[in-house]
Design a protein around this motif. Sequence first.
Motif, PDB file in Angstrom:
ATOM      1  N   ILE A 117     -82.090  29.857 -11.960  1.00  0.00           N
ATOM      2  CA  ILE A 117     -80.627  29.354 -11.053  1.00  0.00           C
ATOM      3  C   ILE A 117     -81.177  30.678 -10.665  1.00  0.00           C
ATOM      4  CG2 ILE A 117     -78.248  28.823 -10.485  1.00  0.00           C
ATOM      5  CD1 ILE A 117     -78.071  27.251 -13.246  1.00  0.00           C
ATOM      6  N   PRO A 118     -80.823  32.464 -10.982  1.00  0.00           N
ATOM      7  CA  PRO A 118     -80.745  33.587 -10.007  1.00  0.00           C
ATOM      8  C   PRO A 118     -81.690  33.438  -8.966  1.00  0.00           C
ATOM      9  CG  PRO A 118     -79.998  33.430 -12.384  1.00  0.00           C
ATOM     10  CD  PRO A 118     -80.504  31.958 -11.997  1.00  0.00           C
ATOM     11  N   SER A 119     -83.024  32.958  -9.172  1.00  0.00           N
ATOM     12  CA  SER A 119     -84.237  33.231  -9.324  1.00  0.00           C
ATOM     13  C   SER A 119     -84.475  32.738  -7.827  1.00  0.00           C
ATOM     14  CB  SER A 119     -85.220  32.686  -9.736  1.00  0.00           C
ATOM     15  OG  SER A 119     -85.526  33.846 -10.458  1.00  0.00           O
ATOM     16  N   GLN A 120     -83.594  31.222  -8.324  1.00  0.00           N
ATOM     17  CA  GLN A 120     -83.759  29.924  -6.861  1.00  0.00           C
ATOM     18  C   GLN A 120     -82.611  30.542  -5.885  1.00  0.00           C
ATOM     19  OE1 GLN A 120     -85.266  25.855  -7.011  1.00  0.00           O
ATOM     20  NE2 GLN A 120     -84.595  26.460  -9.184  1.00  0.00           N
ATOM     21  N   LEU A 121     -81.391  31.201  -6.567  1.00  0.00           N
ATOM     22  CA  LEU A 121     -80.044  31.194  -5.265  1.00  0.00           C
ATOM     23  C   LEU A 121     -80.641  31.801  -4.395  1.00  0.00           C
ATOM     24  CD1 LEU A 121     -77.398  31.253  -4.828  1.00  0.00           C
ATOM     25  CD2 LEU A 121     -77.420  32.922  -6.300  1.00  0.00           C
ATOM     26  N   SER A 122     -81.884  33.122  -4.480  1.00  0.00           N
ATOM     27  CA  SER A 122     -82.353  34.368  -4.325  1.00  0.00           C
ATOM     28  C   SER A 122     -82.612  33.491  -2.716  1.00  0.00           C
ATOM     29  CB  SER A 122     -82.649  35.142  -5.226  1.00  0.00           C
ATOM     30  OG  SER A 122     -83.963  36.548  -4.148  1.00  0.00           O
ATOM     31  N   ARG A 123     -83.549  32.979  -3.399  1.00  0.00           N
ATOM     32  CA  ARG A 123     -84.450  32.571  -2.733  1.00  0.00           C
ATOM     33  C   ARG A 123     -84.346  31.762  -1.545  1.00  0.00           C
ATOM     34  NH1 ARG A 123     -90.165  31.168  -2.459  1.00  0.00           N
ATOM     35  NH2 ARG A 123     -90.537  31.685  -4.813  1.00  0.00           N
ATOM     36  N   GLY A 143     -83.820  20.297 -11.455  1.00  0.00           N
ATOM     37  CA  GLY A 143     -81.958  20.814 -11.717  1.00  0.00           C
ATOM     38  C   GLY A 143     -81.598  22.112 -11.043  1.00  0.00           C
ATOM     39  N   ASN A 144     -82.084  22.942 -11.725  1.00  0.00           N
ATOM     40  CA  ASN A 144     -81.815  24.331 -11.268  1.00  0.00           C
ATOM     41  C   ASN A 144     -81.681  24.511  -9.994  1.00  0.00           C
ATOM     42  OD1 ASN A 144     -81.559  25.192 -14.325  1.00  0.00           O
ATOM     43  ND2 ASN A 144     -83.448  25.996 -13.606  1.00  0.00           N
ATOM     44  N   ARG A 200     -75.759  24.310  -4.486  1.00  0.00           N
ATOM     45  CA  ARG A 200     -75.116  24.116  -4.255  1.00  0.00           C
ATOM     46  C   ARG A 200     -74.081  25.644  -4.757  1.00  0.00           C
ATOM     47  NH1 ARG A 200     -69.909  24.182  -4.404  1.00  0.00           N
ATOM     48  NH2 ARG A 200     -68.289  22.640  -5.126  1.00  0.00           N
ATOM     49  N   MET A 201     -74.188  26.480  -5.669  1.00  0.00           N
ATOM     50  CA  MET A 201     -74.040  28.177  -4.711  1.00  0.00           C
ATOM     51  C   MET A 201     -73.996  28.836  -4.442  1.00  0.00           C
ATOM     52  SD  MET A 201     -75.280  29.628  -8.598  1.00  0.00           S
ATOM     53  CE  MET A 201     -74.101  28.935 -10.798  1.00  0.00           C
ATOM     54  N   PHE A 202     -75.414  28.300  -2.644  1.00  0.00           N
ATOM     55  CA  PHE A 202     -75.556  29.072  -1.863  1.00  0.00           C
ATOM     56  C   PHE A 202     -75.000  28.477  -0.739  1.00  0.00           C
ATOM     57  CE2 PHE A 202     -77.638  28.566   1.882  1.00  0.00           C
ATOM     58  CZ  PHE A 202     -77.669  29.588   2.565  1.00  0.00           C
ATOM     59  N   ASN A 203     -74.516  26.852  -0.923  1.00  0.00           N
ATOM     60  CA  ASN A 203     -73.673  26.593  -0.219  1.00  0.00           C
ATOM     61  C   ASN A 203     -72.804  27.457   0.209  1.00  0.00           C
ATOM     62  OD1 ASN A 203     -75.428  24.890   1.368  1.00  0.00           O
ATOM     63  ND2 ASN A 203     -74.657  23.672  -0.180  1.00  0.00           N
ATOM     64  N   ASP A 204     -71.610  27.897  -1.315  1.00  0.00           N
ATOM     65  CA  ASP A 204     -70.331  28.812  -1.651  1.00  0.00           C
ATOM     66  C   ASP A 204     -70.503  29.913  -0.870  1.00  0.00           C
ATOM     67  OD1 ASP A 204     -69.099  26.160  -2.373  1.00  0.00           O
ATOM     68  OD2 ASP A 204     -69.783  26.763  -4.047  1.00  0.00           O
ATOM     69  N   LEU A 205     -71.733  30.683  -1.583  1.00  0.00           N
ATOM     70  CA  LEU A 205     -72.119  31.911  -1.021  1.00  0.00           C
ATOM     71  C   LEU A 205     -72.158  32.206   0.142  1.00  0.00           C
ATOM     72  CD1 LEU A 205     -72.303  34.898  -2.807  1.00  0.00           C
ATOM     73  CD2 LEU A 205     -75.013  34.194  -2.592  1.00  0.00           C
ATOM     74  N   LYS A 206     -73.443  31.776   1.265  1.00  0.00           N
ATOM     75  CA  LYS A 206     -73.209  31.497   2.539  1.00  0.00           C
ATOM     76  C   LYS A 206     -72.048  32.134   3.351  1.00  0.00           C
ATOM     77  CE  LYS A 206     -75.565  29.800   6.862  1.00  0.00           C
ATOM     78  NZ  LYS A 206     -74.910  30.264   6.849  1.00  0.00           N
ATOM     79  N   SER A 207     -70.973  31.496   2.904  1.00  0.00           N
ATOM     80  CA  SER A 207     -69.354  31.665   3.145  1.00  0.00           C
ATOM     81  C   SER A 207     -69.172  32.851   3.081  1.00  0.00           C
ATOM     82  CB  SER A 207     -68.906  30.144   3.084  1.00  0.00           C
ATOM     83  OG  SER A 207     -68.967  29.167   3.318  1.00  0.00           O
TER      84      SER A 207
END
Length: 394
Positions: free
Chosen positions: A141-147, A371-372, A378-385
């Motif tokens: 999840i952290p790697s895919q969030l970073s990407r 799934g990750n 989903r995390m990215f959408n919140d994090l971008k804000s």
Amino acid sequence: MSSEIKSENFLSKLIAVLRYIWIIIGITLLIFLILDFISGLLMNKIDSVNLQAKCDEEAKAFNKPEWYENYFFENEKAMKIRWSPYIYWRRESFEGKNININQKGLRQTWNKDKGDSAPKKIFVFGGSTTWGTGVRDNYTIPSQLSRFIYDKTKYNVEVTNFGELGFVSTQELIALIKELQLGNVPDIVIFYDGNNDVYASYQNGVPGVSHNEFNRIKNFNLENDKSALYKAAIAKAVESSGIYRLIYYLRGKFFGVHIDIPDYTSDRLIDYTLRFYIVNIMIIENLGKLFSFKTLFYWQPNVFFKEQLTDVEKNRSAPELYLKDFYKNTYKQVTLSSYLNNKSNFHNISEIFMDDKDTIFIDYCHLNEEGNKVIAERMFNDLKSILDSENDIK
């Protein structure tokens, strides 16, 4: 004179008897050592065959390419843990093709420096679902969030995976405090929790403790009870012997292994489990105010909240079905919590896969790489804000 002769005869007979006993003991010991050695070799072979069978089963079950089989060989080797103050354990460093762990015990995360500014630090905390059990380094999840951040924004970030096998939110909180003590202050902190906090309460019968807390109690008491320490050392030696391993294996093979399943289903335990989690959120948020970092919290999904399970998911989650009611009841209280519902930085995503028809779970709580990716997006959408709202990183 005759008495002396009798005494000598008795002594000679006694020596002969003792010599005979010593020979019997020596032969018995030699036979035992030979049998133990052979049993050890046999069990090593059995373990190797079972591991290969497990890897083959994993690859077949998920229709994965060759990396999936190799992954589980690496995963077994990367399971070694070391003591870490206050948080109990971290993985030992490891280098592999699919799994890499640095000297701090943290798993490698995909990061790419854009070079236009100093990267903003994003810490991701959680248990093995965050660490990435069942997936490669670049697909946690952290790697895919970073990407996602790299591909879809202009921001330069460095994501660190602080996830660890079995960690509950209190351990993660302490791990964060340890980083702050070292001067390693993040800009954004993400906590991905739920499954481990609930399971630890169920397993121990009390909230707010780590998995297998009884082992820490037992080990601590050994330091204060030398006789118990000696007994534990003997038991450890016996359990590591080839004969014991073979007997234990055969017993499980032909008679099964009995597992005591606790019955902790009280509403009070559920309420206190949630209370401990909420208090941890409060502490983390106050640390955020003190050290000027933003926070995001996610209550994670598991297979019990997916309506349509594939055959793989049914088979893989079957051993944990006894947990279903406790998870359902605890997650329900999370949904009903007015405190959590009123928090803009808390996100209950337990039902994110409810209507998904594809295989997502590799067991009752761990996700596959696809799934990750859903969770990371989903995390990215919140994090971008949050990133967009920070004027100093625009």
